[in-house]
Design an enzyme around this catalytic site. Structure first.
Site: not given
Ligand code: AP5
Ligand code: MG
Length: 216
Positions: A14, A89, A128, A161, A172
């Site tokens: 994402k 979410r 990562r 992270r 997660r």
């Molecule tokens: P990356 O692009 O970083 O993936 P991402 O989908 O952004 O992953 P996140 O870990 O950020 O998602 P998340 O939903 O767990 O975290 P968030 O910060 O939203 O890519 C991942 C890796 O893959 C990288 O190394 C990249 O280089 C690689 N990659 C990417 N594309 C690729 C490809 N095509 N091929 C190969 N490799 C590739 O949330 C964190 C926490 O915050 C949650 O757990 C929760 O506690 C809280 N939170 C956030 N939003 C909410 C909400 N709306 N409601 C409640 N709690 C929330």
């Molecule tokens: Mg992210």
């Protein structure tokens, strides 16, 4: 006008695709995860509350998330659209967002949904590394920085992270399957869902995203 949502499990790409979309369409990138991490860093009350959930891989309670996002998308820079990353979410959050947009005579343009298998997600997240200063993302095997531990872009230190250890990653993914995956059906029914194979190379996924956006 682009009002888009990025949907997908942790590590689906994402954030990676958000950077490309924002470059092309010039809409604000609103990542609830990034907002919480900034609050944790600044030791705000919200940050303190969010941290206890995030460290365990649980969702932050809906009541701490919804107002934060509706306030953010009410700001002037979102008048011509926005890109939500990691929100909604839960079905509750999705309904709140729809209600809010409807009250303002607006609606989502498209929900971009990334499919990636569990093994690939675990491999991506446990390997990562992110830049502490600019947030750029690397992978120790797949996308290593030129110099170990140092960001190519800004020279900042690369860190892991707090929620990217194996145990929390698995939590997660389970939380995603229970609470977030039902949104796929919700948006498919609404007619806004566009599906992508998130295991394709990044640039191919982006090409397909642009096609889907232009078709809307
Ligand atoms: P990356 O692009 O970083 O993936 P991402 O989908 O952004 O992953 P996140 O870990 O950020 O998602 P998340 O939903 O767990 O975290 P968030 O910060 O939203 O890519 C991942 C890796 O893959 C990288 O190394 C990249 O280089 C690689 N990659 C990417 N594309 C690729 C490809 N095509 N091929 C190969 N490799 C590739 O949330 C964190 C926490 O915050 C949650 O757990 C929760 O506690 C809280 N939170 C956030 N939003 C909410 C909400 N709306 N409601 C409640 N709690 C929330
Ligand atoms: Mg992210």
């Amino acid at each position: 006008m682009l009002r888009a949502v990025l949907l997908g499990p942790p590590g689906a790409g994402k954030g990676t695709q958000a950077a490309k979309i924002v470059d092309k369409y010039h809409v604000p990138h609103i990542s609830t995860g990034d907002i919480f991490r900034a609050n944790i860093k600044n030791q705000t009350e919200l940050g303190k509350k969010a941290k206890t959930y995030m460290d365990q891989g649980q969702l932050v309670p809906d009541e701490l998330v919804c107002d934060l996002v509706t306030d953010r998308i009410s700001q002037d820079d979102c008048e011509n659209g926005f890109l939500l990353d990691g929100f909604p979410r839960t079905i509750f959050q999705a309904e709140k967002l729809d209600e809010f947009l409807k009250e303002n005579g607006a609606a989502l343009t498209v929900v971009l949904n990334f499919n990636v298998g569990k093994e690939a997600l675990i491999e991506r997240l446990t390997g990562r590394r992110v830049c502490k200063d600019c947030g750029a993302s690397y992978h120790i095997v797949n996308i290593p920085p030129k110099q170990e531990g140092i960001c190519d872009r800004c020279g900042g230190p690369l860190i892991q992270r707090a929620d990217d250890n194996r145990e929390t990653v698995e939590n997660r993914i389970n939380v995603y399957e229970e609470q977030t995956a039902p949104l796929i059906g919700y948006y498919r029914e609404q007619g806004t869902l566009a599906d992508f194979d998130g295991e394709q190379p990044q640039d191919e996924i982006f090409r397909a995203i642009v096609e889907a956006i232009e078709a809307k």
